[in-house]
Enzyme design. Structure first.
Site, PDB file in Angstrom:
ATOM      1  N   MET A 168       0.826  -1.199   0.000  1.00  0.00           N
ATOM      2  CA  MET A 168       0.000   0.000   0.000  1.00  0.00           C
ATOM      3  C   MET A 168       0.867   1.258   0.000  1.00  0.00           C
ATOM      4  O   MET A 168       0.755   2.105  -0.875  1.00  0.00           O
ATOM      5  CB  MET A 168      -0.945  -0.011   1.218  1.00  0.00           C
ATOM      6  CG  MET A 168      -1.936   1.125   1.254  1.00  0.00           C
ATOM      7  SD  MET A 168      -3.292   0.830   2.426  1.00  0.00           S
ATOM      8  CE  MET A 168      -2.411   0.767   3.981  1.00  0.00           C
ATOM      9  N   SER A 169       1.760   1.414   0.975  1.00  0.00           N
ATOM     10  CA  SER A 169       2.598   2.618   1.077  1.00  0.00           C
ATOM     11  C   SER A 169       3.539   2.734  -0.110  1.00  0.00           C
ATOM     12  O   SER A 169       3.931   1.744  -0.732  1.00  0.00           O
ATOM     13  CB  SER A 169       3.419   2.589   2.371  1.00  0.00           C
ATOM     14  OG  SER A 169       2.588   2.622   3.494  1.00  0.00           O
ATOM     15  N   GLU A 170       3.912   3.974  -0.414  1.00  0.00           N
ATOM     16  CA  GLU A 170       4.828   4.266  -1.509  1.00  0.00           C
ATOM     17  C   GLU A 170       5.911   5.219  -1.028  1.00  0.00           C
ATOM     18  O   GLU A 170       5.787   5.797   0.063  1.00  0.00           O
ATOM     19  CB  GLU A 170       4.053   4.856  -2.694  1.00  0.00           C
ATOM     20  CG  GLU A 170       3.034   3.885  -3.265  1.00  0.00           C
ATOM     21  CD  GLU A 170       2.260   4.421  -4.462  1.00  0.00           C
ATOM     22  OE1 GLU A 170       1.460   3.648  -5.034  1.00  0.00           O
ATOM     23  OE2 GLU A 170       2.443   5.613  -4.822  1.00  0.00           O
ATOM     24  N   PRO A 171       6.976   5.416  -1.817  1.00  0.00           N
ATOM     25  CA  PRO A 171       8.050   6.299  -1.359  1.00  0.00           C
ATOM     26  C   PRO A 171       7.586   7.685  -0.939  1.00  0.00           C
ATOM     27  O   PRO A 171       8.134   8.281  -0.015  1.00  0.00           O
ATOM     28  CB  PRO A 171       8.980   6.359  -2.574  1.00  0.00           C
ATOM     29  CG  PRO A 171       8.788   5.045  -3.252  1.00  0.00           C
ATOM     30  CD  PRO A 171       7.331   4.734  -3.076  1.00  0.00           C
ATOM     31  N   ILE A 200       7.437  -2.438   2.752  1.00  0.00           N
ATOM     32  CA  ILE A 200       6.627  -3.642   2.623  1.00  0.00           C
ATOM     33  C   ILE A 200       7.190  -4.761   3.507  1.00  0.00           C
ATOM     34  O   ILE A 200       8.257  -5.317   3.229  1.00  0.00           O
ATOM     35  CB  ILE A 200       6.544  -4.105   1.156  1.00  0.00           C
ATOM     36  CG1 ILE A 200       6.116  -2.939   0.259  1.00  0.00           C
ATOM     37  CG2 ILE A 200       5.585  -5.287   1.036  1.00  0.00           C
ATOM     38  CD1 ILE A 200       4.826  -2.268   0.657  1.00  0.00           C
ATOM     39  N   GLU A 290      -5.940  -4.484  11.133  1.00  0.00           N
ATOM     40  CA  GLU A 290      -4.508  -4.256  11.269  1.00  0.00           C
ATOM     41  C   GLU A 290      -4.213  -3.426  12.516  1.00  0.00           C
ATOM     42  O   GLU A 290      -3.317  -3.754  13.307  1.00  0.00           O
ATOM     43  CB  GLU A 290      -3.955  -3.534  10.038  1.00  0.00           C
ATOM     44  CG  GLU A 290      -2.465  -3.220  10.159  1.00  0.00           C
ATOM     45  CD  GLU A 290      -1.910  -2.384   9.023  1.00  0.00           C
ATOM     46  OE1 GLU A 290      -0.674  -2.201   8.976  1.00  0.00           O
ATOM     47  OE2 GLU A 290      -2.694  -1.916   8.177  1.00  0.00           O
ATOM     48  N   ARG A 316      16.692  -7.602  42.804  1.00  0.00           N
ATOM     49  CA  ARG A 316      17.748  -6.604  42.971  1.00  0.00           C
ATOM     50  C   ARG A 316      17.666  -5.955  44.351  1.00  0.00           C
ATOM     51  O   ARG A 316      16.607  -5.475  44.763  1.00  0.00           O
ATOM     52  CB  ARG A 316      17.610  -5.531  41.897  1.00  0.00           C
ATOM     53  CG  ARG A 316      18.606  -4.389  42.003  1.00  0.00           C
ATOM     54  CD  ARG A 316      20.013  -4.818  41.634  1.00  0.00           C
ATOM     55  NE  ARG A 316      20.916  -3.679  41.524  1.00  0.00           N
ATOM     56  CZ  ARG A 316      22.182  -3.753  41.219  1.00  0.00           C
ATOM     57  NH1 ARG A 316      22.738  -4.944  40.986  1.00  0.00           N
ATOM     58  NH2 ARG A 316      22.937  -2.672  41.140  1.00  0.00           N
ATOM     59  N   GLY A 388      18.090  -0.275  35.232  1.00  0.00           N
ATOM     60  CA  GLY A 388      19.315   0.514  35.194  1.00  0.00           C
ATOM     61  C   GLY A 388      20.207   0.115  34.028  1.00  0.00           C
ATOM     62  O   GLY A 388      19.738  -0.080  32.902  1.00  0.00           O
TER      63      GLY A 388
END
Length: 433
Positions: A168-171, A200, A290, A316, A388
């Protein structure tokens, strides 16, 4: 006064006689049984025996096989592909929401949330690859594909023989996904896809950049924000190749991420998933599950970070006593637990109400991710503080959880996009209940 009332009440009961006492006891017994049954029904996190069995099975598998390999594959920046396949061949959860007729487990959104919470509590990066396959590819195709497409791809995807992803996503297109530029041009009876995709998960699945086996690809087929269609594309298609190699990530290093290039990739008309120019609905519907399962991943991160710091706080010793007796540490522990439990209740109640075939649930599917992403990062940060110097090194797990958690404020929708979506949904109502 309380003890006096109890004594008086008891005396009165005795004076009622044996028959009346028995009758009262029977009523009390029925009430207790009813209360117990109600409590059983109110197990928000394991609403059925099937859900409980899934959680128990997942937890055993995770402890035995997922957690031991997490640090190694994080350092190698490599997906444990054989282990991912075993989630299908042995556990049957690569198609957790898919109908049994296609090889799936046939579970609901709660089942999906359980799987993601349990996996993420050991290895969020591995879980992210699982999500890309099981939700973004498998569930997406199961909900939106036709019978022929489902029969051709889902059985192999459910066993792990086939590993899929979603494009789905692009540059230059992320949150504004309806502005995507990858095109699918009609050519005779085929479509020809051209463009580039970015970020992707499962784009490549091996170190030598072998492509995933199949992808659901969103592409533009008409002008305007709604002119988008969804295509089922084989990873071996001519013209399809890895794009930008994405490595040296802050977190989620054991999940492979890549760009993908489509250079005149020809697919038949039968590859169209759903209606032509109708993929916006497919997209929004799949974004809801999603985001819900990404929120479940945040729960897993927070739970594990909480467990680690809680145990360490008992072991501890500082100033002659366990550090959990110091007020500052108590604040970290108590606040983290309360925030985790609030997020968990929100996620599971949203999952219980979600119909995987529905749309329009953005207020809460965005809401759970908006709350749980920052919550997990904060809890992991507190765990590092409690441990820590030990919390700052990989051996003690929480630094990896902390790094992995950041993606969940970005991927699948940024926090800012969730705020926008939720505010828009909230404008349509005046009551919240």
């Amino acid at each position: 006064r309380v003890h006096g009332d109890l004594f008086t009440s008891t005396t009165r009961m005795l004076r009622m006689g044996t028959t009346a006492v028995a009758r009262a006891a029977a009523v009390a017994g029925r009430a207790a049984a009813s209360t117990a049954a109600a409590k059983a029904k109110l197990d928000l996190y394991n609403p059925t025996e099937e859900h409980k069995a899934l959680r128990d099975t997942m937890r055993r598998f995770v402890d035995d096989h997922v957690r031991p390999q997490a640090l190694e594959f994080n350092r190698k920046e490599e997906l444990n592909l054989p282990l991912l396949r075993r989630l299908g061949s042995e556990l049957g959860i690569l198609g957790v929401t898919v109908a049994p007729e296609y090889g799936g487990a046939g579970l609901d959104a709660v089942g999906a949330v359980i799987a993601h919470e349990e996996l993420s509590a050991a290895d969020p990066a591995f879980c992210l690859s699982y999500l890309a396959h099981s939700m973004l590819f498998v569930n997406n195709l199961h909900v939106n594909g036709n019978e022929a497409q489902k029969k051709a791809y889902l059985p192999k995807a459910c066993t792990g023989e086939l590993i899929g992803g979603m494009c789905m996503s692009e540059p230059s297109v992320g949150t504004d996904v309806l502005a995507l530029r990858t095109t699918a041009r009609k050519d005779g009876s085929d479509f020809v896809i051209n463009g580039s995709k970015m970020w992707i998960t499962n784009g490549t699945i091996t170190k030598d950049r072998t492509l995933g086996d199949a992808f659901l690809v969103y592409a533009r087929t008409a002008e305007g924000p709604r002119g988008i269609s969804l295509f089922l594309v084989d990873g071996r298609s001519k013209g399809m190749a890895p794009g930008i190699k994405i490595g040296d990530k802050c977190g989620m290093r054991a999940s492979m991420t890549s760009g993908l290039v489509f250079d005149n990739v020809r697919v038949p008309a039968s590859a169209l998933v759903g209606e032509l120019n109708g993929a916006a609905l497919c997209m929004m519907r799949n974004l809801e599950i999603e985001r819900l399962t990404l929120a479940a991943m945040s729960l897993g991160i927070a739970r594990r970070a909480l467990e680690v710091m809680n145990r360490y706080a008992s072991e501890r010793v500082a100033f002659g006593k366990p550090i959990r007796t110091h007020g500052q540490i108590q604040g970290h522990l108590a606040t983290s637990y309360a925030e985790y439990m609030a997020g968990r209740a929100y996620v599971y109640s949203t999952a219980a109400a979600l119909d995987l075939n529905s749309a329009g649930n953005q207020l809460d599917t965005d809401g759970v991710k908006l709350y749980c992403g920052p919550m997990a990062k904060t809890v992991a940060d507190r765990a590092m503080q409690v441990l820590g110097g030990y919390g700052y090194v990989g051996e003690y797990e929480v630094e990896r959880l902390w790094r992995d958690s950041k993606l969940l404020e970005i991927g699948g929708g940024t926090n800012e996009s969730h705020m926008k979506n939720m505010s828009r949904a909230m404008a349509k109502t005046t009551e919240f209940h």
